[in-house]
Design an enzyme around this catalytic site. Structure first.
Site, PDB file in Angstrom:
ATOM      1  N   GLU A 122      37.583   8.058  27.398  1.00 16.76           N
ATOM      2  CA  GLU A 122      38.124   8.351  26.065  1.00 16.76           C
ATOM      3  C   GLU A 122      37.069   8.117  24.984  1.00 16.76           C
ATOM      4  O   GLU A 122      36.955   8.890  24.045  1.00 16.76           O
ATOM      5  CB  GLU A 122      39.372   7.502  25.782  1.00 16.76           C
ATOM      6  CG  GLU A 122      40.578   7.864  26.644  1.00 16.76           C
ATOM      7  CD  GLU A 122      41.067   9.297  26.421  1.00 16.76           C
ATOM      8  OE1 GLU A 122      40.705   9.907  25.403  1.00 16.76           O
ATOM      9  OE2 GLU A 122      41.791   9.813  27.281  1.00 16.76           O
ATOM     10  N   TYR A 177      44.071   6.072  18.437  1.00 10.77           N
ATOM     11  CA  TYR A 177      44.128   7.087  19.488  1.00 10.77           C
ATOM     12  C   TYR A 177      43.749   6.473  20.849  1.00 10.77           C
ATOM     13  O   TYR A 177      44.469   6.625  21.840  1.00 10.77           O
ATOM     14  CB  TYR A 177      43.203   8.289  19.172  1.00 10.77           C
ATOM     15  CG  TYR A 177      43.016   9.092  20.413  1.00 10.77           C
ATOM     16  CD1 TYR A 177      44.060   9.893  20.884  1.00 10.77           C
ATOM     17  CD2 TYR A 177      41.870   8.962  21.200  1.00 10.77           C
ATOM     18  CE1 TYR A 177      43.952  10.566  22.089  1.00 10.77           C
ATOM     19  CE2 TYR A 177      41.754   9.624  22.398  1.00 10.77           C
ATOM     20  CZ  TYR A 177      42.795  10.434  22.834  1.00 10.77           C
ATOM     21  OH  TYR A 177      42.702  11.069  24.036  1.00 10.77           O
ATOM     22  N   ASP A 186      46.347  12.898  18.817  1.00  8.34           N
ATOM     23  CA  ASP A 186      44.987  13.330  18.495  1.00  8.34           C
ATOM     24  C   ASP A 186      45.069  14.713  17.851  1.00  8.34           C
ATOM     25  O   ASP A 186      46.158  15.259  17.673  1.00  8.34           O
ATOM     26  CB  ASP A 186      44.084  13.313  19.734  1.00  8.34           C
ATOM     27  CG  ASP A 186      44.283  14.539  20.602  1.00  8.34           C
ATOM     28  OD1 ASP A 186      45.377  15.132  20.552  1.00  8.34           O
ATOM     29  OD2 ASP A 186      43.345  14.917  21.323  1.00  8.34           O
ATOM     30  N   CYS A 222      45.950  26.453  23.311  1.00  8.21           N
ATOM     31  CA  CYS A 222      46.337  26.495  21.902  1.00  8.21           C
ATOM     32  C   CYS A 222      45.204  25.940  21.044  1.00  8.21           C
ATOM     33  O   CYS A 222      45.337  24.922  20.378  1.00  8.21           O
ATOM     34  CB  CYS A 222      47.630  25.707  21.696  1.00  8.21           C
ATOM     35  SG  CYS A 222      48.365  25.993  20.083  1.00  8.21           S
ATOM     36  N   CYS A 228      47.891  32.944  23.001  1.00  8.55           N
ATOM     37  CA  CYS A 228      49.357  33.007  23.065  1.00  8.55           C
ATOM     38  C   CYS A 228      49.839  33.893  24.217  1.00  8.55           C
ATOM     39  O   CYS A 228      50.912  33.650  24.772  1.00  8.55           O
ATOM     40  CB  CYS A 228      49.919  33.496  21.735  1.00  8.55           C
ATOM     41  SG  CYS A 228      49.411  32.466  20.342  1.00  8.55           S
ATOM     42  N   CYS A 243      50.219  31.668  27.152  1.00  9.55           N
ATOM     43  CA  CYS A 243      50.742  30.317  26.885  1.00  9.55           C
ATOM     44  C   CYS A 243      52.096  30.123  27.575  1.00  9.55           C
ATOM     45  O   CYS A 243      52.986  30.966  27.435  1.00  9.55           O
ATOM     46  CB  CYS A 243      50.885  30.135  25.377  1.00  9.55           C
ATOM     47  SG  CYS A 243      51.677  28.578  24.958  1.00  9.55           S
TER      48      CYS A 243
HETATM   49  S1  SF4 Z   1      52.319  30.420  21.630  1.00 15.56           S
HETATM   50 FE1  SF4 Z   1      51.248  28.762  22.642  1.00 15.56          FE
HETATM   51  S2  SF4 Z   1      49.076  29.156  22.217  1.00 15.56           S
HETATM   52 FE2  SF4 Z   1      50.272  30.385  20.773  1.00 15.56          FE
HETATM   53  S3  SF4 Z   1      50.424  29.097  18.968  1.00 15.56           S
HETATM   54 FE3  SF4 Z   1      52.248  28.739  20.189  1.00 15.56          FE
HETATM   55  S4  SF4 Z   1      51.736  26.958  21.449  1.00 15.56           S
HETATM   56 FE4  SF4 Z   1      49.833  27.774  20.646  1.00 15.56          FE
END
Ligand code: SF4
Length: 294
Positions: A37, A120, A138, A193, A200, A203
């Protein structure tokens, strides 16, 4: 998709896609987790791996690091950057070895009182090394939680009370799930992300994400501190001085004329050497030569 669906999806994604870093999955001691860390604080995890492996082979516990010569510690830190972290880690190792019989303490208050350990790192050690239920906060976690649950970008700077409240509210009740939650949200922020180009399309929680639903408002517009130019900065000069000293055989000094040839601007060079000396990273000898501290 409700909150528990999101947690389940993330957990399945973590099981299938988590990067196989050597301090994960119970393979490292709590001390090893803490070292990982500290090393990762301002350096990408993938770059940290070879340094961490060499470091842990050499100094597997706090006691071993506490007893190491400072010059070796600074040299082993290599190009991880911000070398003061190496000395703070050694100070931390001294306290752990002398006051805690070489075992990291198990409470937030005792961890955060250790040299160089902030909120953290203390939370990360409690969650990842000791499996306790604690919200780890974080930059990656803040970004993901803010996007998914509030539909807006998290702001820079330190975590706001609202972000802390959100992180605590979303933390699963089950202790085991809370650890996976912290790890998976953090990993999603690191590899999917991301700040500028979130993926996305791939995701796992896209269908539950408020930010995507709102068409990603303000993506990429978040004001971040402008990236500091490296060329010509004091950071670069300090790095060059330390690199020159690391190359020397053990216990050798760098003569004044060789010191002077490291950087053209002698005023900047002298200021950087003085700051390295203040930080305890080099020793200046009366004849103007330099060495790593003994
Ligand atoms: S869909 Fe997934 S990658 Fe896209 S902004 Fe939302 S959490 Fe982030």
């Amino acid at each position: 998709m409700n909150d528990s669906d999101i947690a389940l999806r993330l957990s399945a994604w973590w099981e299938a896609h988590a990067r196989d870093l050597p301090w994960r999955f119970g393979r490292a001691t709590p001390w090893g987790v803490l070292v990982s860390e500290v090393m990762s604080q301002q350096t990408q995890m993938s770059r940290v791996v070879p340094y961490w492996q060499e470091w842990m082979n050499r100094w597997p516990d706090a006691r071993a690091l506490a007893a190491a010569p400072k010059a070796e510690v600074i040299t082993a830190w290599g190009r991880l950057g911000y070398p003061r972290r190496a000395l703070r880690l050694q100070e931390c190792a001294r306290v752990v070895s002398e006051e805690y019989s070489d075992e990291l303490p198990h409470t937030y208050d005792a961890l955060i009182a250790l040299p160089g350990i902030g909120d953290y790192t203390a939370s990360a050690v409690l969650s990842f090394a000791f499996g306790q239920r604690v919200a780890v906060i974080d930059t990656n976690i803040r970004r993901v939680l803010s996007r998914v649950f509030t539909g807006v970008e998290s702001r820079g700077g330190s975590a706001s009370p609202a972000e802390r409240a959100l992180a605590n509210r979303m933390l699963p009740e089950s202790v085991k799930r809370s650890v996976t939650w912290n790890q998976s949200v953090m990993e999603l922020g690191a590899v999917i992300c991301t700040a500028k180009s979130p993926l996305c399309d791939i995701c796992p929680i896209a269908s539950g994400c408020a930010f995507l639903k709102a068409d990603r408002p303000g993506l990429g517009e978040r004001r971040t501190r402008p990236r500091q130019r490296f060329q010509g900065t004091d950071r670069q000069v300090r790095g060059l001085v330390l690199a020159a000293l690391r190359e020397l055989p053990a216990h050798e000094t760098l003569a004044r004329k060789n010191v002077a040839s490291i950087w053209k601007d002698q005023v900047q060079l002298d200021a950087c050497i003085a700051s390295l000396d203040d930080d305890g990273l080099v020793e200046m000898l009366p004849d103007g030569s330099l060495r790593l501290p003994h």
